[in-house]
Design an enzyme around this catalytic site. Structure first.
Site, PDB file in Angstrom:
ATOM      1  N   TYR A 141       5.912   8.502  -0.233  1.00  0.00           N
ATOM      2  CA  TYR A 141       5.639   8.314   1.187  1.00  0.00           C
ATOM      3  C   TYR A 141       6.313   9.383   2.043  1.00  0.00           C
ATOM      4  O   TYR A 141       5.826   9.728   3.114  1.00  0.00           O
ATOM      5  CB  TYR A 141       6.133   6.936   1.648  1.00  0.00           C
ATOM      6  CG  TYR A 141       5.103   5.846   1.526  1.00  0.00           C
ATOM      7  CD1 TYR A 141       4.577   5.511   0.284  1.00  0.00           C
ATOM      8  CD2 TYR A 141       4.651   5.154   2.642  1.00  0.00           C
ATOM      9  CE1 TYR A 141       3.635   4.510   0.163  1.00  0.00           C
ATOM     10  CE2 TYR A 141       3.710   4.155   2.529  1.00  0.00           C
ATOM     11  CZ  TYR A 141       3.205   3.839   1.293  1.00  0.00           C
ATOM     12  OH  TYR A 141       2.271   2.842   1.184  1.00  0.00           O
ATOM     13  N   LYS A 191       6.113   3.549 -14.051  1.00  0.00           N
ATOM     14  CA  LYS A 191       5.053   4.147 -14.874  1.00  0.00           C
ATOM     15  C   LYS A 191       5.755   5.181 -15.757  1.00  0.00           C
ATOM     16  O   LYS A 191       5.436   6.385 -15.747  1.00  0.00           O
ATOM     17  CB  LYS A 191       3.981   4.761 -13.952  1.00  0.00           C
ATOM     18  CG  LYS A 191       2.750   5.274 -14.657  1.00  0.00           C
ATOM     19  CD  LYS A 191       1.853   4.176 -15.204  1.00  0.00           C
ATOM     20  CE  LYS A 191       0.727   4.769 -16.038  1.00  0.00           C
ATOM     21  NZ  LYS A 191       0.000   3.760 -16.826  1.00  0.00           N
ATOM     22  N   ASP A 223       0.570  -0.772 -14.264  1.00  0.00           N
ATOM     23  CA  ASP A 223      -0.781  -1.271 -14.562  1.00  0.00           C
ATOM     24  C   ASP A 223      -0.709  -2.639 -15.230  1.00  0.00           C
ATOM     25  O   ASP A 223      -1.455  -3.558 -14.903  1.00  0.00           O
ATOM     26  CB  ASP A 223      -1.585  -0.259 -15.402  1.00  0.00           C
ATOM     27  CG  ASP A 223      -0.819   0.326 -16.573  1.00  0.00           C
ATOM     28  OD1 ASP A 223       0.394   0.055 -16.720  1.00  0.00           O
ATOM     29  OD2 ASP A 223      -1.433   1.065 -17.369  1.00  0.00           O
ATOM     30  N   ASP A 247       3.835  -1.153  -2.368  1.00  0.00           N
ATOM     31  CA  ASP A 247       2.773  -1.302  -1.377  1.00  0.00           C
ATOM     32  C   ASP A 247       1.554  -1.954  -2.026  1.00  0.00           C
ATOM     33  O   ASP A 247       0.986  -2.913  -1.508  1.00  0.00           O
ATOM     34  CB  ASP A 247       2.405   0.076  -0.816  1.00  0.00           C
ATOM     35  CG  ASP A 247       1.267  -0.016   0.184  1.00  0.00           C
ATOM     36  OD1 ASP A 247       1.329  -0.891   1.069  1.00  0.00           O
ATOM     37  OD2 ASP A 247       0.306   0.773   0.067  1.00  0.00           O
ATOM     38  N   ASP A 251       0.135  -6.278  -1.856  1.00  0.00           N
ATOM     39  CA  ASP A 251      -1.174  -6.759  -1.378  1.00  0.00           C
ATOM     40  C   ASP A 251      -1.832  -7.626  -2.438  1.00  0.00           C
ATOM     41  O   ASP A 251      -2.444  -8.652  -2.151  1.00  0.00           O
ATOM     42  CB  ASP A 251      -2.112  -5.582  -1.044  1.00  0.00           C
ATOM     43  CG  ASP A 251      -2.022  -5.161   0.417  1.00  0.00           C
ATOM     44  OD1 ASP A 251      -0.936  -5.357   1.013  1.00  0.00           O
ATOM     45  OD2 ASP A 251      -3.016  -4.650   0.954  1.00  0.00           O
TER      46      ASP A 251
HETATM   47  C1  IPM Z   1       2.471  -1.844   4.454  1.00  0.00           C
HETATM   48  C2  IPM Z   1       1.389  -0.978   5.026  1.00  0.00           C
HETATM   49  C3  IPM Z   1       1.996   0.378   5.390  1.00  0.00           C
HETATM   50  C4  IPM Z   1       2.492   1.011   4.117  1.00  0.00           C
HETATM   51  C5  IPM Z   1       1.022   1.314   6.151  1.00  0.00           C
HETATM   52  C6  IPM Z   1       0.522   0.681   7.428  1.00  0.00           C
HETATM   53  C7  IPM Z   1       1.646   2.644   6.437  1.00  0.00           C
HETATM   54  O1  IPM Z   1       0.332  -0.861   4.135  1.00  0.00           O
HETATM   55  O2  IPM Z   1       3.471  -2.089   5.160  1.00  0.00           O
HETATM   56  O3  IPM Z   1       2.324  -2.296   3.324  1.00  0.00           O
HETATM   57  O4  IPM Z   1       1.722   1.625   3.382  1.00  0.00           O
HETATM   58  O5  IPM Z   1       3.686   0.875   3.841  1.00  0.00           O
HETATM   59 MG    MG Z   2       0.519  -2.098   2.435  1.00  0.00          MG
END
Ligand code: IPM
Ligand code: MG
Length: 358
Positions: A141, A191, A223, A247, A251
């Protein structure tokens, strides 16, 4: 006693969900004779439109000065075409960097009532209780990157991933401390079969693990971890991983809980803590009362716990949210047969009222 909380509504559904979290945060503090003073700050697309920059210096100054920062969400399609350095997301990345927030906590719990909403079978997810500890201030990042270079007529780009031993040790220790308050299990995700940074990560985690015999540490390739989260999510207690993998995995893990709208996060480090739901700005449903404010409300609970050290008030919010769900109320993303659908602000008010009753 009054706390200073900087509030960034941001874009899309951000302002709506943050308003509900403020209402609930205030109600919880009031139970203990305290209050919060909110300072509204601009960031993201709203700030690009107002002052031409996603993270105005006034916002940064307010964040540094505050006891905690509560954020809704930033970004939206109308700002996707601005130059990369001025994208709305830079507001979040800039805040994380400037406040030196190196640890991002994403707890995933599945309330019994929501198990049926999960895309996985209810028996697989009932009782899931995972804490993802994502390294937040390093890795790809923040590495060197190049965009738009043309070599021999061919366009190229790169993003560099690098980690140092102290960076890995810091987040690993954080994960170990968290595990000791939970079930003493840490899964480190990397990884290492391909990446040099991951091999350093694994070696560093192994070294620290040897000094903590009471913690059970295992390693998974990312993975495989993505697959295990779907196959057997109950095997996980604390997951520690780098910025990018964290990240993605968070999700994935979020939908196990039935809706990404439920999931809070805390970003902690040397500066003021930052609290935000893990979902985005959902511009498609903005302004219609459809957004689920619970991820933000539960982020306010984390704010009370980690930044204001108001553990009792944090637990109060969490209990109130559970109760409102148990009573069968849900926003559109949660509601199933037999439940009552409510709007964003009705949900906030239900939680607020519940706090008064507990
Ligand atoms: C998160 C989001 C952020 C990230 C974006 C909005 C930059 O996806 O907080 O997970 O990738 O960290
Ligand atoms: Mg995110």
């Amino acid at each position: 006693m009054s706390y200073d909380v900087a509030v960034i509504g941001g874009d899309g559904i951000g302002p709506e969900i943050v308003a509900e979290a403020q209402r609930v945060l205030q109600a919880a503090l009031k139970q203990y004779g305290k209050s919060a003073e909110f300072t509204s700050c601009l960031a993201g697309g709203a700030a690009i439109d107002a002052v031409g920059h996603p993270l105005p210096k006034e916002t940064l100054a307010a964040a540094h000065k505050a006891d905690a920062v509560l954020l809704g969400a930033v970004g939206g399609p109308q700002w996707d075409t601005v130059e990369p350095e001025l994208r709305a997301e830079k507001a979040i990345l800039g805040l994380r960097q400037s406040l030196e927030l190196y640890a991002n906590l994403r707890p995933i719990r599945v309330p019994a009532i929501l198990a049926e909403r999960s895309p996985l079978k209810a028996e697989k997810v009932t009782g899931v209780d995972i804490l993802i500890v994502r390294e937040l201030s390093g890795g790809i990042y923040y590495g060197e990157r190049q965009e738009g270079a043309v070599q021999d007529g061919v366009e190229q780009a790169f993003d560099k991933e690098s980690y140092s031993v102290p960076e890995i040790e810091r987040i690993t220790r954080f994960a170990f401390r968290a595990a000791k308050l939970r079930r003493n299990k840490v899964t480190s995700v990397d990884k290492a079969n391909v990446l040099a940074t991951s091999r350093l990560w694994r070696r560093t985690v192994e070294k620290l693990a040897a000094t903590e015999p009471e913690i059970k540490v295992n390693h998974l390739y990312v993975d495989n971890c993505a697959m295990q989260l779907i196959l057997a999510p109950k095997q996980f207690d604390v997951i520690v991983t780098n910025n990018l993998f964290g990240d993605i995995l968070s999700d994935e893990a979020a939908v196990i809980a039935g809706s990404i709208g439920m999931l809070p996060s805390a970003s902690i480090g040397s500066g003021t803590g930052l609290y935000e739901p893990i979902h985005g700005s959902a511009p498609d449903i903005a302004g219609r009362g459809l957004a689920n404010p619970l991820g933000t409300i539960l982020s306010a609970a984390l704010l009370l716990r980690y930044s204001l050290k108001e553990e009792a008030a944090a637990c109060l919010i969490e209990a109130a949210v559970d109760k409102v769900l148990e009573e069968g109320y849900g926003t559109i993303d949660l509601v199933q047969s037999g439940m009552t659908q409510v709007t964003t602000s009705e949900m906030g008010r239900l939680v607020e009222r519940q706090i008064g009753k507990i």
